[in-house]
Design an enzyme around this catalytic site. Sequence first.
Site, mmCIF file in Angstrom:
data_model
loop_
_atom_site.group_PDB
_atom_site.id
_atom_site.type_symbol
_atom_site.label_atom_id
_atom_site.label_comp_id
_atom_site.label_asym_id
_atom_site.label_seq_id
_atom_site.Cartn_x
_atom_site.Cartn_y
_atom_site.Cartn_z
ATOM 1 N N LYS A 62 -1.088 -7.594 -4.012
ATOM 2 C CA LYS A 62 -1.579 -8.891 -3.536
ATOM 3 C C LYS A 62 -2.626 -9.489 -4.477
ATOM 4 O O LYS A 62 -2.973 -10.668 -4.336
ATOM 5 C CB LYS A 62 -2.190 -8.743 -2.139
ATOM 6 C CG LYS A 62 -1.236 -8.201 -1.091
ATOM 7 C CD LYS A 62 -1.943 -8.042 0.235
ATOM 8 C CE LYS A 62 -1.075 -7.327 1.259
ATOM 9 N NZ LYS A 62 -0.859 -5.907 0.911
ATOM 10 N N HIS A 122 -3.769 6.105 2.149
ATOM 11 C CA HIS A 122 -4.347 5.208 1.147
ATOM 12 C C HIS A 122 -5.381 4.312 1.821
ATOM 13 O O HIS A 122 -5.283 3.997 3.002
ATOM 14 C CB HIS A 122 -3.274 4.365 0.464
ATOM 15 C CG HIS A 122 -2.453 3.541 1.407
ATOM 16 N ND1 HIS A 122 -1.449 4.075 2.208
ATOM 17 C CD2 HIS A 122 -2.483 2.212 1.703
ATOM 18 C CE1 HIS A 122 -0.907 3.120 2.931
ATOM 19 N NE2 HIS A 122 -1.521 1.982 2.659
ATOM 20 N N GLU A 165 3.119 2.632 -13.860
ATOM 21 C CA GLU A 165 1.875 1.887 -13.621
ATOM 22 C C GLU A 165 0.633 2.595 -14.150
ATOM 23 O O GLU A 165 -0.485 2.345 -13.672
ATOM 24 C CB GLU A 165 1.706 1.581 -12.120
ATOM 25 C CG GLU A 165 2.868 0.820 -11.505
ATOM 26 C CD GLU A 165 2.608 0.386 -10.077
ATOM 27 O OE1 GLU A 165 1.558 -0.248 -9.834
ATOM 28 O OE2 GLU A 165 3.440 0.675 -9.198
ATOM 29 N N SER A 214 1.943 0.515 5.909
ATOM 30 C CA SER A 214 3.254 0.079 5.412
ATOM 31 C C SER A 214 3.991 1.217 4.727
ATOM 32 O O SER A 214 5.215 1.191 4.620
ATOM 33 C CB SER A 214 3.093 -1.099 4.444
ATOM 34 O OG SER A 214 2.236 -0.746 3.376
#
Length: 374
Positions: free
Chosen positions: A187, A257, A165, A252
Amino acid sequence: MSEPVDSTEVKSPPYDLSKFRLKRILTNNSVRKSISLLGTFPDLGTDDAIVVFEKNAYRESDVATASSEESRKKPSYFTSDLKVDTEFINNIYGSFQVVPTRDLCSVKSTVIYPATEKHIEKYSVSQKYLIRETPDLYQRKTLPYLTSSQFSLEWVYNILDHKQEKERIVYENKDPNTGFILLPDLKWDGRNVETLYLLGIVHKRDIKSLRDLNGSHLDLLRNVRQSSKDAIFKLYGINPNQLRMYFHYQPSFYHLHVHINPVRNDAPGIWCEKSHMLDTVINNLELMPDYYQRATLPFVLYEGNKLLDLYEQELPIRALTVASDDKEHPDTDSLGAAPPEGLSDDEPEERQCKRIKLATPEPKESESAVQACA
């Protein structure tokens, strides 16, 4: 942080999305126009896979009607390619089903493969319970559980090490103590600034969540706050005072973060039982450096989560035993019992008077009772 010499970035998935076979629907959210599916890729084996489809948000350019040559080149609803089926016309009102050009029909898809039981739990509809986690419960229940069963952090380290990424990184501060990487959350479609959703992933690898934060991390948190605001304003033109920056608890994944999105965007996970504003976290640590080692932190657990079972070993969560005096009156309907008195400056006689006034549907029938209370 030095750049890796070799990159193992994968440009194409090992699965063919068209070969996905549905086992069951996990969630179907009509408000967010999204659906989460559980299934398999039979040509690859029996491992579970989760596929999420979500309608993309509208962009201003999608409804542009300008007549310039440049505008004609951009896909828009209002072109000759628009297919219109009329449902009904009634006076000034019309209802239609429209199919725009193919360029405007795309649906965002997220795939998790292979998916673990924790992933399936996360994307499933189930009962929710509020847990009030004391520091003692964190040490005895939550910490041992998350240490043994948390999601793999390999994908996070791939991002931090620029193995995966890399092209999605929008900003990076490489300082090992106060640095972080800013990149789009899954998202966000990466196109519509109205629904912007970024993650700020810190470089330090020894901070799992809010519980690990203390006064020594203030420089890190302040840098994440200010540098993110500066970068987002420069890249997307969003006023820093229009940004929402927060942590999730429980998160999660257990590598610190920060979630960042515009305050006008009702993003998932912004509820008060889930999110903790970055500004508030900084202020708490300024007032008390060990605040998050001493605070009771509420969080939500879903039915089926093994941590919920661990908590229920010593706390009544699913089923509560309510104290009652009905043993002496077993035939009494508890729903018909009078509610407990609230705080009031009224005398008992005044409260009784008000009950009569409120409970009486026909003033004439209770006129004498009301007058007696006056």
